[in-house]
Design an enzyme around this catalytic site. Structure first.
Site, PDB file in Angstrom:
ATOM      1  N   HIS A  97       0.639  -1.522  -0.347  1.00 32.79           N
ATOM      2  CA  HIS A  97      -0.183  -0.141   0.298  1.00 32.79           C
ATOM      3  C   HIS A  97       0.793   1.199  -0.490  1.00 32.79           C
ATOM      4  O   HIS A  97       2.038   1.366   0.238  1.00 32.79           O
ATOM      5  CB  HIS A  97      -0.705   0.154   1.438  1.00 32.79           C
ATOM      6  CG  HIS A  97       0.010  -0.060   2.098  1.00 32.79           C
ATOM      7  ND1 HIS A  97       0.130   0.803   2.975  1.00 32.79           N
ATOM      8  CD2 HIS A  97       0.446  -0.695   3.542  1.00 32.79           C
ATOM      9  CE1 HIS A  97       1.391   1.017   4.409  1.00 32.79           C
ATOM     10  NE2 HIS A  97       1.420  -0.124   4.406  1.00 32.79           N
ATOM     11  N   GLY A  98       0.412   2.592  -1.149  1.00 33.18           N
ATOM     12  CA  GLY A  98       0.981   3.973  -0.157  1.00 33.18           C
ATOM     13  C   GLY A  98       1.218   3.433   0.874  1.00 33.18           C
ATOM     14  O   GLY A  98       0.582   3.032   2.134  1.00 33.18           O
ATOM     15  N   THR A 109       2.196   0.623  12.914  1.00 30.20           N
ATOM     16  CA  THR A 109       0.459  -0.279  12.578  1.00 30.20           C
ATOM     17  C   THR A 109      -0.281  -1.457  13.208  1.00 30.20           C
ATOM     18  O   THR A 109      -0.612  -1.607  12.952  1.00 30.20           O
ATOM     19  CB  THR A 109       0.665   0.656  10.972  1.00 30.20           C
ATOM     20  OG1 THR A 109       0.921   1.862  11.187  1.00 30.20           O
ATOM     21  CG2 THR A 109      -0.930   0.634  10.956  1.00 30.20           C
ATOM     22  N   ARG A 146      -5.836   0.388   3.826  1.00 26.79           N
ATOM     23  CA  ARG A 146      -4.902   1.097   3.251  1.00 26.79           C
ATOM     24  C   ARG A 146      -4.419   0.244   1.998  1.00 26.79           C
ATOM     25  O   ARG A 146      -4.068   0.968   0.371  1.00 26.79           O
ATOM     26  CB  ARG A 146      -4.051   1.279   4.658  1.00 26.79           C
ATOM     27  CG  ARG A 146      -3.192  -0.110   4.510  1.00 26.79           C
ATOM     28  CD  ARG A 146      -1.981   1.010   6.030  1.00 26.79           C
ATOM     29  NE  ARG A 146      -1.329  -0.298   6.869  1.00 26.79           N
ATOM     30  CZ  ARG A 146      -2.199  -0.715   8.037  1.00 26.79           C
ATOM     31  NH1 ARG A 146      -3.225  -0.947   8.054  1.00 26.79           N
ATOM     32  NH2 ARG A 146      -1.562  -2.106   8.414  1.00 26.79           N
ATOM     33  N   GLU A 200      -1.895  -7.143   7.129  1.00 25.29           N
ATOM     34  CA  GLU A 200      -0.511  -6.502   8.176  1.00 25.29           C
ATOM     35  C   GLU A 200       0.091  -7.680   9.169  1.00 25.29           C
ATOM     36  O   GLU A 200      -0.906  -8.108   9.949  1.00 25.29           O
ATOM     37  CB  GLU A 200      -0.071  -5.246   8.291  1.00 25.29           C
ATOM     38  CG  GLU A 200       1.242  -4.964   9.160  1.00 25.29           C
ATOM     39  CD  GLU A 200       2.545  -5.533   8.172  1.00 25.29           C
ATOM     40  OE1 GLU A 200       2.688  -6.133   8.303  1.00 25.29           O
ATOM     41  OE2 GLU A 200       2.912  -4.656   8.104  1.00 25.29           O
ATOM     42  N   HIS A 270       0.554  -5.362   2.243  1.00 26.59           N
ATOM     43  CA  HIS A 270       1.546  -4.948   3.200  1.00 26.59           C
ATOM     44  C   HIS A 270       3.183  -5.228   3.671  1.00 26.59           C
ATOM     45  O   HIS A 270       3.425  -6.787   2.898  1.00 26.59           O
ATOM     46  CB  HIS A 270       0.683  -4.677   4.771  1.00 26.59           C
ATOM     47  CG  HIS A 270      -0.356  -4.588   4.786  1.00 26.59           C
ATOM     48  ND1 HIS A 270      -0.899  -3.888   4.883  1.00 26.59           N
ATOM     49  CD2 HIS A 270      -1.747  -5.352   4.686  1.00 26.59           C
ATOM     50  CE1 HIS A 270      -2.236  -3.154   4.839  1.00 26.59           C
ATOM     51  NE2 HIS A 270      -2.455  -4.362   5.246  1.00 26.59           N
ATOM     52  N   ASN A 272       5.184  -6.430   5.426  1.00 27.82           N
ATOM     53  CA  ASN A 272       5.064  -8.338   6.141  1.00 27.82           C
ATOM     54  C   ASN A 272       4.385  -9.066   5.300  1.00 27.82           C
ATOM     55  O   ASN A 272       4.955 -10.261   4.920  1.00 27.82           O
ATOM     56  CB  ASN A 272       5.505  -8.198   7.270  1.00 27.82           C
ATOM     57  CG  ASN A 272       6.433  -6.787   7.562  1.00 27.82           C
ATOM     58  OD1 ASN A 272       7.357  -7.226   8.077  1.00 27.82           O
ATOM     59  ND2 ASN A 272       6.399  -6.236   9.117  1.00 27.82           N
TER      60      ASN A 272
HETATM   61  O1  LIG Z   1       2.998  -1.978  10.277  1.00 27.77           O
HETATM   62  C1  LIG Z   1       3.181  -1.023  10.543  1.00 27.77           C
HETATM   63  O2  LIG Z   1       4.066  -0.965  11.499  1.00 27.77           O
HETATM   64  C2  LIG Z   1       3.994  -0.885   8.926  1.00 27.77           C
HETATM   65  O3  LIG Z   1       3.141  -1.919   7.502  1.00 27.77           O
HETATM   66  C3  LIG Z   1       5.501  -1.650   8.459  1.00 27.77           C
HETATM   67  O4  LIG Z   1       6.062  -2.054   9.933  1.00 27.77           O
HETATM   68  P1  LIG Z   1       7.473  -2.352   9.197  1.00 27.77           P
HETATM   69  O5  LIG Z   1       8.536  -1.524   8.580  1.00 27.77           O
HETATM   70  O6  LIG Z   1       8.341  -1.816  11.290  1.00 27.77           O
HETATM   71  O7  LIG Z   1       7.905  -3.657  10.480  1.00 27.77           O
END
Ligand SMILES: O=C(O)[C@H](O)COP(=O)(O)O
Length: 346
Positions: A97-98, A109, A146, A200, A270, A272
């Protein structure tokens, strides 16, 4: 190999389409060079995801809903539909996502459902331009806004001008109430299938915390381990391995069969959940995946052919225009888009 891709947006060293050649067919030598040039197709028999064992747990209604739509999704207006693709070659686009409002604020997040920033909206639109000549028959997104915003905004840029329609399978009533009763309208649409399994990674008690402050409090190394290691979960959250158990299982059970049937797929998800899927596609080791970083809003292109995934070049950064590696089939599709552009866009 791992060092070669440190802090890149994944595998951008693959061979690119030369300016004199409209496309690159997947010849054996190219296939060989791709497997060398990309992150490597190694045998890691130890790295068999537990998702394979658990995957039945994650079977969803997606299969039913996709096939419902697919019966009606042949391209009209003289553009060859890849669902009738004899070679069963298919494109797979992955897009993170952007930028989200919490990316902007540098907050963990995870599964918290926050929208894109204005910059993120721009990234999604830009990504859409880059993939606007690549056929897309079905879109999978996470259930988070997102990723869905990104998919929708990107699709608005697509030259084929099909309408992305989110399938609501959360209840029988939702399914019934969102039916479309025109075959022609269905033909001009692309199903968008939301799946929580593509969400995510659940960041546990880090969700909502500032990343910088967390590093100061717990130490940079600890936080880096939580963020990038394969099997160390953040407090009360999911490790990448746990995230892979659901995301890769979903990919194998619901997305791979579509690709095998010649459907062109886009996945908007996402950092991850996509890292875990790329780990599976590229056969990365637990060590290699540590340095795999995905930028927001950058589309990655794979070709699925004869049961294999080949990374086919990708933009190196937000300013580079166009995905430049095409197979003959994608080039033909693009050509048809050019020929039909007046019809399509009218
Ligand atoms: O969930 C989050 O904060 C991001 O989408 C990914 O975060 P990270 O780069 O800390 O894994």
């Amino acid at each position: 190999m791992a060092t070669a891709m440190s802090h890149q947006s994944v595998g951008f060293s693959v061979s690119r389409r030369s300016s004199s050649s409209p496309y690159a067919t997947i010849s054996q030598p190219l296939r060989d060079s791709l497997s060398v040039a990309t992150i490597g197709f190694k045998n890691h028999s130890s790295l068999s995801y537990t998702s394979r064992r658990n995957r039945n747990l994650y079977k969803t209604e997606a299969i039913a809903s996709v096939s419902y739509h697919n019966t009606a999704l042949s391209l009209s207006k003289n553009i060859p539909e890849n669902s009738q693709n004899k070679s069963n070659e298919a494109a797979l686009i992955l897009i993170r996502h952007g930028e989200s409002l919490w990316n902007e604020k540098n907050l963990f997040t995870g599964c918290v459902d926050v929208p894109l920033t204005e910059k993120g909206v721009g990234e999604a639109i830009e990504a859409g331009k880059r993939i606007s000549n690549i056929p897309i028959d079905v879109i999978f997104t996470s259930s988070l806004i997102r990723a869905q915003m990104t998919a929708m905004l990107a699709m608005i840029q697509h030259r084929r001008k099909k309408v992305p329609i989110i399938l609501h399978n959360e209840s029988e009533q939702a399914k019934n109430w969102s039916q479309v009763f025109s075959e022609e309208t269905k033909n001009q649409s692309v199903p968008v299938i939301p799946a929580w399994q593509l969400n995510e990674r659940m960041y546990g008690e880090l969700q909502g915390l500032d990343k910088q402050e967390t590093a100061e409090r717990y130490g940079k190394e600890q936080v880096h381990e939580w963020r990038r290691s394969y099997d160390i979960p953040p407090p009360k959250g999911e490790s990448l391995e746990m995230c892979a158990e659901r995301a890769v299982a979903y990919f194998e059970d619901n997305i791979e069969p579509k690709l095998a049937a010649g459907k062109n797929v886009m996945i908007a998800a996402h950092g991850n959940s996509l890292r875990s899927i790329i780990m599976y596609l590229d056969k990365l080791t637990c060590q290699e995946v540590i340095s795999l970083e995905l930028s927001t809003g950058i589309p990655l292109l794979y070709i699925f052919k004869e049961g294999k995934f080949m990374k086919r070049g990708s933009p190196v950064g937000p300013t580079e225009a166009g995905v430049y590696a095409y197979t003959k089939r994608l080039a033909q599709y693009r050509q048809k888009l050019e020929e039909n552009s007046e019809v399509i866009c009218s």
